[in-house]
Design an enzyme around this catalytic site. Structure first.
Site, mmCIF file in Angstrom:
data_model
loop_
_atom_site.group_PDB
_atom_site.id
_atom_site.type_symbol
_atom_site.label_atom_id
_atom_site.label_comp_id
_atom_site.label_asym_id
_atom_site.label_seq_id
_atom_site.Cartn_x
_atom_site.Cartn_y
_atom_site.Cartn_z
ATOM 1 N N THR A 11 0.828 -1.215 0.000
ATOM 2 C CA THR A 11 0.000 0.000 0.000
ATOM 3 C C THR A 11 0.863 1.266 0.000
ATOM 4 O OG1 THR A 11 -1.557 -1.268 1.314
ATOM 5 C CG2 THR A 11 -1.912 1.101 1.260
ATOM 6 N N GLY A 129 1.097 9.092 10.004
ATOM 7 C CA GLY A 129 0.949 9.034 8.540
ATOM 8 C C GLY A 129 1.463 10.307 7.882
ATOM 9 N N GLY A 182 -12.607 -1.150 4.419
ATOM 10 C CA GLY A 182 -11.153 -1.173 4.237
ATOM 11 C C GLY A 182 -10.408 -0.292 5.238
ATOM 12 N N GLU A 185 -8.042 -3.565 9.357
ATOM 13 C CA GLU A 185 -7.401 -4.743 8.768
ATOM 14 C C GLU A 185 -8.254 -5.985 9.046
ATOM 15 O OE1 GLU A 185 -4.119 -4.703 7.549
ATOM 16 O OE2 GLU A 185 -3.591 -2.654 8.086
ATOM 17 N N LYS A 200 3.663 4.161 18.526
ATOM 18 C CA LYS A 200 3.803 5.554 18.072
ATOM 19 C C LYS A 200 4.157 6.479 19.241
ATOM 20 C CE LYS A 200 0.727 4.862 14.120
ATOM 21 N NZ LYS A 200 -0.669 4.855 13.673
ATOM 22 N N GLY A 297 -3.262 5.615 5.315
ATOM 23 C CA GLY A 297 -3.648 5.604 3.902
ATOM 24 C C GLY A 297 -2.430 5.701 3.015
HETATM 25 N N1 HSE Z 1 -3.554 1.017 11.282
HETATM 26 C C1 HSE Z 1 -3.074 2.360 11.439
HETATM 27 C C2 HSE Z 1 -4.260 3.271 11.762
HETATM 28 C C3 HSE Z 1 -2.358 2.788 10.193
HETATM 29 O O1 HSE Z 1 -5.415 2.826 11.716
HETATM 30 O O2 HSE Z 1 -4.056 4.429 12.093
HETATM 31 C C4 HSE Z 1 -1.340 3.860 10.380
HETATM 32 O O3 HSE Z 1 -0.310 3.490 11.247
#
Ligand code: HSE
Length: 402
Positions: A11, A129, A182, A185, A200, A297
């Protein structure tokens, strides 16, 4: 011409190629020369795809190619990502990664290796992100002692809590919907159990403390216990339940916790809804600052990765100092932190008052056979002791004080 390699064409890796293709002209202007993706490392062949001719399966091809100056790691997971990234740094290549699992475990080691080899290791996309929080902490906020970082750092759980609040639906129903859309997961454990947010906040705390914070030390609760009934109570209190990852300075260390909190309307994170992330920073000189945006994303995350590529390209041959010692920071015991607690119990009011003293009751007409109350301020360890005495606790959610 700067030649780069992308390890992992999933991705985010495919997003990186797309960002470079789409914004090639402006990116080249910013670097001051051209940029080309020479290799894509993946186990798959991508037959028929325009990138097929760039695909390699052996990371040593990249490590041994002197033309490659910058490597992007978007494979995810600790291994083999660590082995590959370490090999690239040792081969004198700068690396950027979006991989929070790798950075949380091996960040300080990879920063040290980059320093030894006079290259750079960057990881902007590993937290938030597309939100530029890492560079903000490492460059823009270096004049400050950071007293607090609190954030909504997981888009999946924020989407789920927002939907539960808006629709009144239950956890399982919303999880299923999030998976269908989507957002979540197939195996949502890392998100809903808070493990993703935990890594994080461990990275961010390591950066503000300039020492290693082990994510295993961070008390972590997810949102799996949050029910439609909790949302009814939250609404009655005029509050929102949010999964916060928070780090607060206590003396020369930090209290770090990931858990659902009941936020008041006035809190800057109250209105952060859906898949958005936001990170609130309090500095001793700056005061408060907020960073808000797309926390996950393909393209938002790839945008942060490519911004690192631009930065790395501008600093070829020069290491940018980053203070992250491998020395372990012993974080403070979260049980010593004081706060108020919202509690649901099947016990009687008299028992509650006998143990907790004066409390504030929250009555929700739709809910029968239990009572909800907010405690006065007390240490978490005192709350635990009293809760054990009372028994019959159906739920506890921390009540944010500001
Ligand atoms: N699975 C994570 C979220 C993706 O939902 O924020 C980014 O780390």
């Amino acid at each position: 011409m700067i030649k780069i390699a992308v390890m992992g064409y999933g991705t985010i890796g495919s997003g990186v190629v797309k960002v470079i293709e789409t914004n090639q002209e402006s990116i080249c202007k910013k670097i001051g020369e051209g940029i080309e993706v020479k290799y894509i490392l993946d186990v798959r062949d991508f037959e028929g795809d325009p990138i097929q001719k760039k695909v390699v399966h052996d990371y040593q091809v990249i490590a041994q190619d002197p033309e490659i100056a910058i490597v992007v790691e978007t494979m995810g997971g600790v291994e083999p990502a660590y082995t590959f990234v370490k090999a690239m740094l040792l081969a004198g290549k700068s690396v950027t990664t979006s991989n929070k699992a790798l950075v949380a475990v091996h960040g300080s080691d990879l920063v040290a290796t980059a320093k030894d080899k006079n290259v750079n290791f960057m990881f902007e996309a590993s937290v938030g992100g597309g939100i530029p929080i890492i560079r903000a902490l490492n460059s823009c906020l270096t004049a400050d002692q950071i007293e607090e970082i609190s954030g909504i750092m997981n888009g999946t759980t924020n989407y789920m809590l927002t939907k539960m609040t808006q629709d009144g639906s239950g956890f399982e129903e919303v999880l299923k919907e999030a998976q269908e859309k989507g957002y979540a997961e197939k195996d949502p454990t890392a998100d809903i159990e808070g493990y993703d947010a935990c890594r994080k906040i461990a990275i961010l705390t390591s950066l503000i403390a300039a020492q290693q914070v082990d994510f295993e030390d961070v008390h972590t609760e997810g949102i799996t216990r949050i029910s439609a009934t909790d949302i009814l109570y939250a609404k009655k209190m005029g509050r929102m339940i949010k999964l916060l990852a928070t780090s607060r300075q206590v003396g020369d260390t930090y209290t770090v916790i990931v858990a659902p909190f009941l936020l008041p309307k006035e809190h800057p994170l109250y209105n952060v809804n859906g898949v958005f992330n936001a990170i609130f920073v309090r500095g001793n000189m700056l005061g408060d600052a907020m960073f808000y945006g797309s926390g996950a994303g393909s393209l938002p995350t790839a945008s942060a990765v490519v911004a690192d590529v631009v930065e790395l390209a501008k600093h070829i041959g020069r290491h940018i100092e980053l203070a992250w010692s491998p020395q372990k920071l012993h974080i403070a015991d979260y049980r010593q932190q004081a706060g108020r607690f919202f509690v649901r119990t099947s016990a009687q009011r008299a028992e509650v008052e006998n143990i907790f003293g004066e409390v504030e009751y929250v009555d929700v007409t739709e809910v029968a056979g239990e009572i909800g109350f907010i405690t006065s301020e007390m240490k978490e360890s005192d709350y635990e002791h009293k809760a054990e005495q009372l028994g019959n606790i159906l739920q506890m959610i921390r009540f944010h004080s500001e």
